[in-house]
Structures are given as C-alpha cells and as structure tokens.
Design a protein around this motif. Structure first.
Motif, PDB file in Angstrom:
ATOM      1  N   GLY A  10      -1.522  -1.259  12.528  1.00  0.00           N
ATOM      2  CA  GLY A  10      -1.725  -1.401  13.957  1.00  0.00           C
ATOM      3  C   GLY A  10      -2.698  -2.510  14.276  1.00  0.00           C
ATOM      4  N   LEU A  11      -3.145  -2.509  15.529  1.00  0.00           N
ATOM      5  CA  LEU A  11      -4.102  -3.499  16.008  1.00  0.00           C
ATOM      6  C   LEU A  11      -5.484  -2.860  16.084  1.00  0.00           C
ATOM      7  CD1 LEU A  11      -4.781  -6.243  17.350  1.00  0.00           C
ATOM      8  CD2 LEU A  11      -4.148  -5.191  19.540  1.00  0.00           C
ATOM      9  N   VAL A  12      -6.467  -3.530  15.512  1.00  0.00           N
ATOM     10  CA  VAL A  12      -7.835  -3.002  15.509  1.00  0.00           C
ATOM     11  C   VAL A  12      -8.808  -4.163  15.682  1.00  0.00           C
ATOM     12  CG1 VAL A  12      -8.029  -3.154  12.989  1.00  0.00           C
ATOM     13  CG2 VAL A  12      -9.440  -1.502  14.243  1.00  0.00           C
ATOM     14  N   GLN A  13      -9.956  -3.886  16.293  1.00  0.00           N
ATOM     15  CA  GLN A  13     -10.969  -4.913  16.435  1.00  0.00           C
ATOM     16  C   GLN A  13     -11.724  -5.119  15.136  1.00  0.00           C
ATOM     17  OE1 GLN A  13     -13.349  -3.656  19.812  1.00  0.00           O
ATOM     18  NE2 GLN A  13     -12.218  -5.043  21.165  1.00  0.00           N
ATOM     19  N   ALA A  14     -12.259  -6.294  14.976  1.00  0.00           N
ATOM     20  CA  ALA A  14     -13.077  -6.592  13.799  1.00  0.00           C
ATOM     21  C   ALA A  14     -14.193  -5.560  13.686  1.00  0.00           C
ATOM     22  CB  ALA A  14     -13.648  -7.992  13.893  1.00  0.00           C
ATOM     23  N   GLY A  15     -14.412  -5.095  12.453  1.00  0.00           N
ATOM     24  CA  GLY A  15     -15.405  -4.062  12.206  1.00  0.00           C
ATOM     25  C   GLY A  15     -14.842  -2.661  12.235  1.00  0.00           C
ATOM     26  N   GLY A  16     -13.618  -2.528  12.694  1.00  0.00           N
ATOM     27  CA  GLY A  16     -12.980  -1.225  12.782  1.00  0.00           C
ATOM     28  C   GLY A  16     -12.357  -0.792  11.468  1.00  0.00           C
ATOM     29  N   SER A  17     -11.665   0.350  11.533  1.00  0.00           N
ATOM     30  CA  SER A  17     -11.067   0.950  10.339  1.00  0.00           C
ATOM     31  C   SER A  17      -9.623   1.345  10.602  1.00  0.00           C
ATOM     32  CB  SER A  17     -11.847   2.206   9.925  1.00  0.00           C
ATOM     33  OG  SER A  17     -13.179   1.899   9.607  1.00  0.00           O
ATOM     34  N   LEU A  18      -8.855   1.360   9.534  1.00  0.00           N
ATOM     35  CA  LEU A  18      -7.493   1.876   9.540  1.00  0.00           C
ATOM     36  C   LEU A  18      -7.248   2.576   8.219  1.00  0.00           C
ATOM     37  CD1 LEU A  18      -5.260  -1.035  10.969  1.00  0.00           C
ATOM     38  CD2 LEU A  18      -5.698   1.178  12.057  1.00  0.00           C
ATOM     39  N   ARG A  19      -6.377   3.577   8.237  1.00  0.00           N
ATOM     40  CA  ARG A  19      -5.935   4.192   6.995  1.00  0.00           C
ATOM     41  C   ARG A  19      -4.425   4.048   6.900  1.00  0.00           C
ATOM     42  NH1 ARG A  19      -6.183  10.357   4.636  1.00  0.00           N
ATOM     43  NH2 ARG A  19      -4.546  10.681   6.191  1.00  0.00           N
ATOM     44  N   ASP A 112       8.077  -2.125  -9.641  1.00  0.00           N
ATOM     45  CA  ASP A 112       9.501  -1.809  -9.666  1.00  0.00           C
ATOM     46  C   ASP A 112      10.066  -1.482  -8.291  1.00  0.00           C
ATOM     47  OD1 ASP A 112       8.208  -0.320 -12.422  1.00  0.00           O
ATOM     48  OD2 ASP A 112       9.844  -1.773 -12.684  1.00  0.00           O
ATOM     49  N   TYR A 113       9.253  -0.898  -7.430  1.00  0.00           N
ATOM     50  CA  TYR A 113       9.721  -0.462  -6.126  1.00  0.00           C
ATOM     51  C   TYR A 113       8.725  -0.878  -5.057  1.00  0.00           C
ATOM     52  CZ  TYR A 113      12.577   2.486  -9.106  1.00  0.00           C
ATOM     53  OH  TYR A 113      13.428   2.939 -10.079  1.00  0.00           O
ATOM     54  N   TRP A 114       9.264  -1.193  -3.868  1.00  0.00           N
ATOM     55  CA  TRP A 114       8.457  -1.664  -2.754  1.00  0.00           C
ATOM     56  C   TRP A 114       8.832  -0.953  -1.462  1.00  0.00           C
ATOM     57  CZ3 TRP A 114       4.618  -5.398  -3.096  1.00  0.00           C
ATOM     58  CH2 TRP A 114       4.499  -6.031  -4.327  1.00  0.00           C
ATOM     59  N   GLY A 115       7.843  -0.777  -0.601  1.00  0.00           N
ATOM     60  CA  GLY A 115       8.103  -0.314   0.743  1.00  0.00           C
ATOM     61  C   GLY A 115       8.448  -1.494   1.645  1.00  0.00           C
ATOM     62  N   GLN A 116       8.691  -1.179   2.911  1.00  0.00           N
ATOM     63  CA  GLN A 116       9.127  -2.209   3.853  1.00  0.00           C
ATOM     64  C   GLN A 116       7.958  -2.933   4.518  1.00  0.00           C
ATOM     65  OE1 GLN A 116       8.761   0.908   4.632  1.00  0.00           O
ATOM     66  NE2 GLN A 116       7.687   0.852   6.602  1.00  0.00           N
ATOM     67  N   GLY A 117       6.764  -2.386   4.369  1.00  0.00           N
ATOM     68  CA  GLY A 117       5.570  -3.032   4.905  1.00  0.00           C
ATOM     69  C   GLY A 117       5.154  -2.490   6.258  1.00  0.00           C
ATOM     70  N   THR A 118       3.866  -2.596   6.540  1.00  0.00           N
ATOM     71  CA  THR A 118       3.323  -2.208   7.829  1.00  0.00           C
ATOM     72  C   THR A 118       2.338  -3.284   8.283  1.00  0.00           C
ATOM     73  OG1 THR A 118       2.248  -0.416   9.081  1.00  0.00           O
ATOM     74  CG2 THR A 118       1.460  -0.797   6.835  1.00  0.00           C
ATOM     75  N   GLN A 119       2.405  -3.668   9.550  1.00  0.00           N
ATOM     76  CA  GLN A 119       1.601  -4.769  10.063  1.00  0.00           C
ATOM     77  C   GLN A 119       0.193  -4.292  10.400  1.00  0.00           C
ATOM     78  OE1 GLN A 119       2.439  -8.192  10.711  1.00  0.00           O
ATOM     79  NE2 GLN A 119       0.212  -8.325  11.031  1.00  0.00           N
ATOM     80  N   VAL A 120      -0.784  -5.036   9.930  1.00  0.00           N
ATOM     81  CA  VAL A 120      -2.182  -4.818  10.293  1.00  0.00           C
ATOM     82  C   VAL A 120      -2.681  -6.090  10.974  1.00  0.00           C
ATOM     83  CG1 VAL A 120      -4.536  -4.498   9.429  1.00  0.00           C
ATOM     84  CG2 VAL A 120      -2.640  -3.179   8.450  1.00  0.00           C
ATOM     85  N   THR A 121      -3.190  -5.941  12.171  1.00  0.00           N
ATOM     86  CA  THR A 121      -3.721  -7.077  12.914  1.00  0.00           C
ATOM     87  C   THR A 121      -5.160  -6.764  13.316  1.00  0.00           C
ATOM     88  OG1 THR A 121      -1.529  -7.609  13.788  1.00  0.00           O
ATOM     89  CG2 THR A 121      -3.430  -8.595  14.892  1.00  0.00           C
ATOM     90  N   VAL A 122      -6.069  -7.647  12.936  1.00  0.00           N
ATOM     91  CA  VAL A 122      -7.481  -7.456  13.245  1.00  0.00           C
ATOM     92  C   VAL A 122      -7.895  -8.557  14.222  1.00  0.00           C
ATOM     93  CG1 VAL A 122      -9.810  -7.208  12.328  1.00  0.00           C
ATOM     94  CG2 VAL A 122      -7.833  -6.527  10.931  1.00  0.00           C
ATOM     95  N   SER A 123      -8.332  -8.157  15.393  1.00  0.00           N
ATOM     96  CA  SER A 123      -8.721  -9.126  16.412  1.00  0.00           C
ATOM     97  C   SER A 123     -10.222  -9.384  16.340  1.00  0.00           C
ATOM     98  CB  SER A 123      -8.353  -8.600  17.791  1.00  0.00           C
ATOM     99  OG  SER A 123      -9.063  -7.410  18.076  1.00  0.00           O
ATOM    100  N   VAL A 124     -10.606 -10.558  16.839  1.00  0.00           N
ATOM    101  CA  VAL A 124     -12.028 -10.909  16.815  1.00  0.00           C
ATOM    102  C   VAL A 124     -12.772 -10.157  17.909  1.00  0.00           C
ATOM    103  CG1 VAL A 124     -11.573 -13.162  15.804  1.00  0.00           C
ATOM    104  CG2 VAL A 124     -11.626 -12.892  18.304  1.00  0.00           C
TER     105      VAL A 124
END
Length: 124
Positions: A10-19, A112-124
C-alpha cells in the motif's frame, strides 16, 4: 508445487510501517526456504530477506537490516515481512519466493516459485 499470494502492500508515509504477507498453498510449505525480493521501476529485482526452512535462520540485505523482519507461521502456510522506518527508496513491487533449498538463498534465479507481487509506495 506451491502457489504464493502476497498481500499487505500500500501507500505509507516515510517513517511508517507495513507488514507484507505471503500465503502459500500445499502441504509441504514448511519445507521451503522463503525469500522476499523487490523491484523498483527501471531497476533489477533485488534480494531483501530470506528465512531457511531447516534452521529458521534469517538473512537480510544491508538495506533491510535493522528495519525489516522476516518470519513464518508454518501452521498458517504464511511468511511475513515486517517493514519499519520505511523510506521513499523502499518503494517497489515486493515479491515472495520459495525454494526447495534448505539454506538461505539470495539469488533470485535459484528460487522455484514466485508470487505475483504487491506494490509498496513510500511517500516523502
């Protein structure tokens, strides 16, 4: 064979966290070493972190050390990437991957195996 599905980006501000979470299918999920990679626009895919199925040991890229934590819950067939103190340069598509190898693997071609990916966006 195992199928992997990432979530939690997801979208998070700089200094934030994601799991981030990566849910795997299959009865043998616990026997896969799991890794997280990321790819920013115009850049090559790079290693972030990995956790061995045999020892539970972990390994991190220098960019992730002290900020990111990889863990797994084999009962839930899930691997996690806790990301704290996020920076704009962490912006990328994050992928989880699985390999049969028992030891830590940092080279993407050895997974051997991969997921499709998830977007991480960190804003200033």
């Amino acid at each position: 064979q195992v199928q992997l599905v990432e979530s939690g980006g997801g979208l998070v501000q700089a200094g934030g966290s994601l799991r981030l979470s990566c849910a795997g299918s299959g009865r043998t999920f616990s026997r896969y070493t799991m890794g997280w990679f990321r790819q920013a626009p115009g850049k090559e895919r790079e290693f972030v972190a990995a956790i061995s199925w045999s020892t539970g040991g972990t390994y991190y890229a220098d960019s992730a050390k002290g900020r990111f934590t990889i863990s797994r819950d084999n009962a839930r067939n899930t691997v996690y990437l806790q990301m704290n103190s996020l920076k704009p340069e962490d912006t990328a598509v994050y992928y989880c991957a699985a390999t049969f190898r028992a030891t830590i693997v940092v080279v993407s071609s050895l997974y051997d195996y991969w997921g499709q990916g998830t977007q991480v966006t960190v804003s200033v």
